[in-house]
Design a protein around this motif. Structure first.
Motif, short mmCIF file in Angstrom:
data_model
loop_
_atom_site.label_atom_id
_atom_site.label_comp_id
_atom_site.label_asym_id
_atom_site.label_seq_id
_atom_site.Cartn_x
_atom_site.Cartn_y
_atom_site.Cartn_z
N PHE A 1 -43.78 -29.66 1.33
CA PHE A 1 -42.01 -30.22 1.40
C PHE A 1 -41.53 -30.57 0.73
O PHE A 1 -40.28 -30.23 0.34
N LEU A 2 -42.27 -31.53 0.15
CA LEU A 2 -41.87 -32.16 -1.47
C LEU A 2 -41.01 -31.11 -2.00
O LEU A 2 -40.31 -31.21 -2.47
N ASP A 3 -42.76 -30.50 -2.38
CA ASP A 3 -42.04 -28.81 -3.71
C ASP A 3 -40.50 -28.12 -3.55
O ASP A 3 -40.00 -28.01 -4.71
N LEU A 4 -40.34 -27.84 -1.85
CA LEU A 4 -38.99 -27.12 -2.17
C LEU A 4 -38.34 -28.27 -1.70
O LEU A 4 -36.79 -27.36 -2.74
N ALA A 5 -38.15 -29.56 -1.18
CA ALA A 5 -36.81 -29.61 -1.32
C ALA A 5 -36.00 -30.27 -2.97
O ALA A 5 -35.29 -30.51 -2.74
N ALA A 6 -37.68 -30.57 -3.16
CA ALA A 6 -37.43 -30.83 -4.79
C ALA A 6 -36.27 -29.68 -6.07
O ALA A 6 -35.60 -29.96 -5.91
N VAL A 7 -36.69 -28.79 -5.20
CA VAL A 7 -36.60 -27.20 -5.78
C VAL A 7 -34.95 -27.45 -5.44
O VAL A 7 -33.79 -26.92 -6.54
N LEU A 8 -35.07 -27.53 -4.86
CA LEU A 8 -33.68 -27.17 -3.35
C LEU A 8 -32.84 -28.41 -4.21
O LEU A 8 -31.31 -27.65 -4.55
N TYR A 9 -33.00 -29.36 -4.35
CA TYR A 9 -32.42 -30.23 -4.31
C TYR A 9 -31.83 -30.30 -6.01
O TYR A 9 -30.72 -30.85 -6.43
N VAL A 10 -32.63 -29.57 -7.37
CA VAL A 10 -32.14 -29.62 -8.19
C VAL A 10 -31.25 -28.58 -8.60
O VAL A 10 -29.95 -28.66 -8.89
N THR A 11 -31.69 -27.53 -7.93
CA THR A 11 -31.13 -26.23 -8.50
C THR A 11 -29.66 -26.09 -7.90
O THR A 11 -28.91 -25.06 -8.42
N GLY A 12 -29.54 -26.87 -6.31
CA GLY A 12 -28.05 -26.29 -5.97
C GLY A 12 -27.38 -27.06 -7.05
O GLY A 12 -26.41 -26.08 -6.99
N PRO A 13 -26.79 -28.54 -6.74
CA PRO A 13 -25.59 -28.83 -7.84
C PRO A 13 -25.53 -27.95 -9.39
O PRO A 13 -24.98 -27.97 -10.13
N VAL A 14 -27.03 -28.09 -9.78
CA VAL A 14 -27.04 -27.05 -11.18
C VAL A 14 -26.76 -25.79 -11.45
O VAL A 14 -25.76 -25.68 -12.33
N ARG A 15 -26.92 -25.66 -9.99
CA ARG A 15 -25.40 -24.13 -10.10
C ARG A 15 -24.37 -24.09 -10.25
O ARG A 15 -23.95 -23.26 -10.23
N LEU A 16 -24.00 -25.38 -9.89
CA LEU A 16 -22.50 -25.53 -9.58
C LEU A 16 -21.87 -26.35 -11.10
O LEU A 16 -21.07 -26.46 -11.36
N GLY A 17 -23.51 -25.81 -11.75
CA GLY A 17 -22.69 -27.02 -13.08
C GLY A 17 -22.71 -28.25 -13.49
O GLY A 17 -21.96 -29.26 -14.35
N VAL A 18 -23.68 -29.05 -11.82
CA VAL A 18 -23.27 -30.69 -12.30
C VAL A 18 -25.33 -30.71 -12.70
O VAL A 18 -25.79 -29.95 -11.41
N VAL A 19 -25.87 -32.33 -12.92
CA VAL A 19 -26.15 -33.07 -13.51
C VAL A 19 -26.58 -33.76 -12.15
O VAL A 19 -25.46 -34.36 -11.57
N PRO A 20 -27.49 -33.40 -10.65
CA PRO A 20 -27.86 -34.26 -9.73
C PRO A 20 -28.21 -35.91 -10.37
O PRO A 20 -28.79 -35.65 -10.89
N PRO A 21 -27.79 -36.72 -9.29
CA PRO A 21 -28.21 -37.73 -9.66
C PRO A 21 -29.52 -37.85 -9.48
O PRO A 21 -30.43 -37.40 -9.05
N ALA A 22 -30.58 -39.03 -10.08
CA ALA A 22 -31.95 -38.91 -10.25
C ALA A 22 -32.80 -37.15 -10.71
O ALA A 22 -33.43 -37.01 -10.07
N PHE A 23 -32.50 -36.59 -11.27
CA PHE A 23 -32.85 -35.31 -12.17
C PHE A 23 -34.19 -35.51 -12.62
O PHE A 23 -34.74 -34.62 -12.28
N SER A 24 -34.02 -36.71 -13.63
CA SER A 24 -35.56 -36.84 -14.17
C SER A 24 -36.40 -37.61 -13.23
O SER A 24 -37.56 -37.29 -13.05
N ALA A 25 -36.45 -38.12 -12.44
CA ALA A 25 -37.47 -38.57 -11.14
C ALA A 25 -37.57 -37.10 -10.31
O ALA A 25 -38.91 -37.00 -9.70
N VAL A 26 -36.83 -36.70 -10.32
CA VAL A 26 -37.26 -35.17 -8.79
C VAL A 26 -37.84 -34.73 -9.12
O VAL A 26 -39.23 -33.80 -8.94
N LEU A 27 -37.59 -34.36 -11.15
CA LEU A 27 -39.26 -33.31 -11.39
C LEU A 27 -40.09 -33.83 -12.02
O LEU A 27 -40.55 -32.88 -12.01
N ARG A 28 -40.09 -35.14 -12.02
CA ARG A 28 -40.87 -35.81 -12.54
C ARG A 28 -41.88 -35.57 -11.04
O ARG A 28 -43.53 -35.31 -10.94
N VAL A 29 -41.51 -36.18 -10.05
CA VAL A 29 -42.47 -35.65 -8.91
C VAL A 29 -42.36 -33.92 -8.51
O VAL A 29 -43.88 -34.10 -7.83
N LEU A 30 -41.41 -32.90 -8.73
CA LEU A 30 -42.29 -31.56 -8.77
C LEU A 30 -43.19 -31.51 -9.28
O LEU A 30 -44.29 -30.59 -8.75
#
Length: 121
Positions: free
Chosen positions: A17-46
């Motif tokens: 669940f954390l893996d899927l949630a992290a991928v969705l949390y990061v890729t959604g805003p990046v697809r819109l051209g925005v870097v989401p908050p806590a980008f680095s922390a989420v990728l480290r968790v991933l």
């Protein structure tokens, strides 16, 4: 045997669940051209969680249990078994996603934001 139960729950439910949630949390805003908050922390968790996702082991355990149980009882495959059979294939698609590519995308987005900043007079 509660420590074993916690470990199995983490490896088969929490970490996927954390893996899927992290991928969705990061890729959604990046697809819109925005870097989401806590980008680095989420990728480290991933990157921490990714090696521990072991839903394939659960799937193999279910298959072995169903075949062993079929000798002693009548086993009827229902909707949940078919959903569980599709889960490893869906997770294979998610696991094929490389988190390192997002770091490069983030640098590109930051460079684009810096180019759009107004020049002070």
């Amino acid at each position: 045997m509660w420590p074993l139960a916690v470990l199995v729950a983490c490896l088969t439910i929490v970490f996927p669940f954390l893996d899927l949630a992290a991928v969705l949390y990061v890729t959604g805003p990046v697809r819109l051209g925005v870097v989401p908050p806590a980008f680095s922390a989420v990728l480290r968790v991933l990157q921490f969680v990714r090696p521990w996702v072991m839903i394939e082991v659960l799937f193999l355990g279910v298959v072995v249990t169903a075949t062993k149980l079929a000798d002693r009882a009548y086993v009827t495959p229902e909707t949940a078994l078919f959903a569980l059979c599709t889960l490893p294939f869906m997770l294979a698609v998610v696991m094929a996603f490389e988190p390192r590519a997002l770091w490069h995308i983030r640098e590109t987005l930051y460079a684009r934001e810096c180019d759009n900043l107004p020049v002070p007079p």
